[in-house]
Design an enzyme around this catalytic site. Structure first.
Site, PDB file in Angstrom:
ATOM      1  N   HIS A 120       0.866  -1.188   0.000  1.00 25.76           N
ATOM      2  CA  HIS A 120       0.000   0.000   0.000  1.00 25.76           C
ATOM      3  C   HIS A 120       0.901   1.235   0.000  1.00 25.76           C
ATOM      4  CE1 HIS A 120      -2.807   2.926   1.843  1.00 25.76           C
ATOM      5  NE2 HIS A 120      -3.784   2.106   1.517  1.00 25.76           N
ATOM      6  N   ASP A 130       3.085  -4.562   8.001  1.00 28.56           N
ATOM      7  CA  ASP A 130       1.861  -3.773   7.846  1.00 28.56           C
ATOM      8  C   ASP A 130       0.684  -4.725   8.086  1.00 28.56           C
ATOM      9  OD1 ASP A 130      -0.424  -2.554   6.930  1.00 28.56           O
ATOM     10  OD2 ASP A 130       0.466  -1.779   5.084  1.00 28.56           O
ATOM     11  N   GLN A 161      -4.588  -4.989   7.255  1.00 28.78           N
ATOM     12  CA  GLN A 161      -5.654  -5.876   6.763  1.00 28.78           C
ATOM     13  C   GLN A 161      -5.761  -7.176   7.554  1.00 28.78           C
ATOM     14  OE1 GLN A 161      -7.980  -5.056   4.742  1.00 28.78           O
ATOM     15  NE2 GLN A 161      -7.102  -3.136   4.034  1.00 28.78           N
ATOM     16  N   LYS A 198     -10.189  -0.387  11.020  1.00 27.47           N
ATOM     17  CA  LYS A 198     -10.352  -1.552  10.138  1.00 27.47           C
ATOM     18  C   LYS A 198     -10.631  -2.822  10.930  1.00 27.47           C
ATOM     19  CE  LYS A 198      -7.164   0.198   6.606  1.00 27.47           C
ATOM     20  NZ  LYS A 198      -7.959   0.475   5.416  1.00 27.47           N
ATOM     21  N   CYS A 232      -4.674   2.402  -3.644  1.00 26.55           N
ATOM     22  CA  CYS A 232      -3.366   2.858  -3.110  1.00 26.55           C
ATOM     23  C   CYS A 232      -2.268   1.855  -3.420  1.00 26.55           C
ATOM     24  CB  CYS A 232      -3.442   3.126  -1.611  1.00 26.55           C
ATOM     25  SG  CYS A 232      -4.455   4.539  -1.205  1.00 26.55           S
TER      26      CYS A 232
END
Ligand code: PMP
Length: 407
Positions: A122, A200, A203, A226, A365
């Site tokens: 991203h 990261d 998600q 999220k 993104c």
């Protein structure tokens, strides 16, 4: 095993119609809806405990401080960090990564050092490293993505992950491809060459169990919004010995041990990285979101989301003139990205909205990856714990209508 049907009742935003149709919310990779307990927790905080934290000696301030530090301990437990001090509250994944890219990278990188990324990052896990490279003279390298099947080409790691690599940053689950990366293996490979690892987890944090110690990462970043939490709060996990040697990246109240006119000394982590009034109310609500997700069971949530994504993948594969991205099997998280031939992704999303279905369309993104795959964008359906197989059917029916409209 949770009753997924009643879980849906926990989310007031889902009880509405959009364009005369029941809302089918499939934009969870962008942000999830919030359960009533989280909304109530935020109201409760403002109605009862609201006061600034840490510096106050009155009852409300002490209560607010307990709420805030309690949330830190709760988040530490949620990801199995060794101590609450390893949890820095930020605005979200983007700010967490920027913190590492400013503080750790500026203090540790020199010209010629290498920052290793992957082609599926991203922009939030790409642009901060470009900026850090520009400041320090370090250079960027990328682990390639294999193609539409969306895997990292790990056969290239021996060539790319050399001793010059000082930091390896990669996503746990791709927001565009749905791929679940083998993060423990990647962290171990980074450590073997003396590089720090940055995961990261935007998600993954609300969709599957996260154990930073089993993963072996040095840093891990995620966003509350999220994972059924509220917007404006995020987390940076960092190993204690790394955080304690890093300089502050922002200055202000709360992060200092002592200030003089010409120099100051800092508090240890996490206060060192939380200059100014922190977002204590949203942190408190994030702790409640952690309780909510653990009450359902994160393995169950993962099975549920991945099951719906797999069902969607199979049903969409049966449509004509469609290109699906990401791995087809068990390496996929809860989302499916696709492009209809001859229909722009924005048109897919606009027309699906007329059927009450919320999708996302565009480059997600991930502009460099889109360019590599020869796409201007895709439409993306992303699932969460309140979605149902009937909603997958609604998506397929809507796409069939869209294809008919354009034929
Ligand atoms: N990384 C990934 C993989 C994401 O999907 C996102 C959000 N789309 C981010 C980082 C950025 O998260 P935030 O906007 O909450 O900072």
């Amino acid at each position: 095993m949770p009753s997924w049907k009643t879980v849906r009742d926990d989310f007031p935003a889902l009880r509405q119609q959009v364009n005369g149709q029941p809302l089918v919310y499939l934009d969870n990779a962008a942000t999830t809806q919030k359960p009533q307990v989280v909304i109530d927790a935020l109201s409760h905080f403002y109605e009862h405990d609201n006061a600034n934290v840490h510096r106050g000696l009155h009852a409300l301030s002490m209560r607010a401080t307990d709420d805030y530090e309690g949330a830190r301990a709760r988040v530490a437990k949620f990801i199995n960090a060794a101590a609450p001090e390893e949890i820095v509250f930020t605005r979200g994944t983007t700010e967490s990564i920027n913190l590492v890219a400013s503080s750790w990278a500026d203090a540790n990188l020199k010209p010629g050092d290498v920052i290793l990324l992957t082609e599926m990052e991203h922009h939030s896990n790409l642009v901060p490293w470009q900026l850090a490279a520009r400041r320090t003279g370090a250079v960027l390298r990328y682990v390639p993505v294999t193609g539409d099947d969306g895997r990292l080409d790990l056969t290239q790691l021996d060539r790319l992950l050399t001793r010059e690599v000082k930091l390896f940053a990669f996503t746990h689950i791709s927001n565009t491809l749905g791929t679940i990366n083998p993060v423990a293996e990647l962290c171990a490979r980074a450590r073997a060459v003396g590089a720090v690892s940055v995961v990261d987890a935007a998600q993954s944090s609300g969709h599957m169990p996260i154990d930073v110690r089993a993963m072996g990462c040095d840093f891990l970043a995620f966003s509350g919004h999220k994972m059924a939490g509220v917007t404006g709060i995020g987390v940076l996990y960092g190993r204690r010995h790394l955080l304690d040697t890093m300089p502050p990246w922002q200055g202000g109240g709360g992060m200092i041990a002592h200030v003089d006119f010409f120099e100051s000394r800092w508090k240890p982590s996490p206060e060192r990285f939380e200059a100014g009034t922190p977002n204590f109310a949203d942190a408190y609500a994030l702790g409640v979101a952690c309780d909510y997700l653990d009450g359902l069971g994160r393995e169950e949530i993962q099975r549920h989301d991945a099951g719906l994504a797999q069902l969607a993948y199979e049903k969409l594969s049966a449509l004509p003139k469609i290109r699906l991205l990401g791995p087809p099997d068990g390496e996929r998280g809860g989302l499916v990205s696709f492009a209809l031939h001859d229909v722009h992704a924005h048109d897919v999303v606009t027309l699906a909205d007329q059927d009450g279905i919320a999708l996302r369309g565009g480059h997600h993104c991930n502009q460099p990856l889109m360019k590599k795959l020869g796409l201007t964008g895709t439409a993306r359906a992303s699932f969460y714990l309140y979605n149902t197989a009937a909603e997958v059917d609604a998506l397929v029916a809507s796409l069939q209508r869209i294809q008919k409209f354009f034929s």
